[in-house]
Design a protein around this motif. Structure first.
Motif, mmCIF file in Angstrom:
data_model
loop_
_atom_site.group_PDB
_atom_site.id
_atom_site.type_symbol
_atom_site.label_atom_id
_atom_site.label_comp_id
_atom_site.label_asym_id
_atom_site.label_seq_id
_atom_site.Cartn_x
_atom_site.Cartn_y
_atom_site.Cartn_z
ATOM 1 N N LEU A 10 26.498 -23.310 115.495
ATOM 2 C CA LEU A 10 26.748 -23.640 113.973
ATOM 3 C C LEU A 10 27.504 -22.030 113.660
ATOM 4 O O LEU A 10 28.552 -22.209 112.996
ATOM 5 C CB LEU A 10 25.650 -23.487 113.150
ATOM 6 N N LYS A 11 27.210 -20.894 114.521
ATOM 7 C CA LYS A 11 27.733 -19.562 114.245
ATOM 8 C C LYS A 11 29.267 -19.818 114.606
ATOM 9 O O LYS A 11 30.273 -19.456 114.048
ATOM 10 C CB LYS A 11 27.043 -18.564 115.033
ATOM 11 N N ASP A 12 29.433 -20.405 115.821
ATOM 12 C CA ASP A 12 30.835 -20.671 116.338
ATOM 13 C C ASP A 12 31.676 -21.275 115.359
ATOM 14 O O ASP A 12 32.955 -21.231 115.013
ATOM 15 C CB ASP A 12 30.833 -21.387 117.713
ATOM 16 N N LEU A 13 31.247 -22.676 114.817
ATOM 17 C CA LEU A 13 31.773 -23.528 113.973
ATOM 18 C C LEU A 13 32.195 -22.997 112.531
ATOM 19 O O LEU A 13 33.157 -22.972 112.140
ATOM 20 C CB LEU A 13 31.047 -24.660 113.602
ATOM 21 N N LEU A 14 31.253 -21.954 112.068
ATOM 22 C CA LEU A 14 31.548 -21.263 110.840
ATOM 23 C C LEU A 14 32.710 -20.075 111.154
ATOM 24 O O LEU A 14 33.422 -20.059 110.069
ATOM 25 C CB LEU A 14 30.250 -20.441 110.292
ATOM 26 N N ALA A 15 32.514 -19.511 112.204
ATOM 27 C CA ALA A 15 33.964 -18.706 112.382
ATOM 28 C C ALA A 15 35.169 -19.444 112.571
ATOM 29 O O ALA A 15 36.179 -18.741 111.729
ATOM 30 C CB ALA A 15 33.529 -17.911 113.749
#
Length: 100
Positions: free
Chosen positions: A4-9
């Motif tokens: 999720l953190k990668d996708l938000l970035a």
């Protein structure tokens, strides 16, 4: 699979790219418009008056051709027949009875 953190970035990076591209394209468009205005000797006032002159004009009202003598309602003969005329015709009246 991305977290999720990668996708938000990634989304934040894409939103930044979108904003930068929109601003660049908007600046390019403004520059083109300014160039054309200088080339043809136009001002901002010319744009608004010419647009008003060449824009779509309001449709004029069409004179009524049929009138309901009882209520005074009218119809121009264009578009769908009004309910009062449909009801009268289905009741046995003729369209010619309502001609003005």
């Amino acid at each position: 699979m991305a977290s999720l953190k990668d996708l938000l970035a990634q989304r934040a990076a894409l939103e930044q790219q979108i904003a930068e591209t929109q601003e660049r394209e908007r600046s390019d468009a403004i520059a083109k418009v300014k160039t054309l205005m200088q080339e043809y000797g136009l001002s901002v006032a010319d744009l608004s008056t010419r647009a008003a002159k060449t824009g779509a004009t309001k449709a004029s009202k069409v004179a009524a051709k049929y009138r309901n003598k009882a209520t005074g309602e009218t119809w121009s003969g264009r578009g769908l027949q009004p309910k009062w005329l449909k009801a009268a015709i289905s009741g046995g009246a003729k369209l010619e009875d309502f001609v003005i």
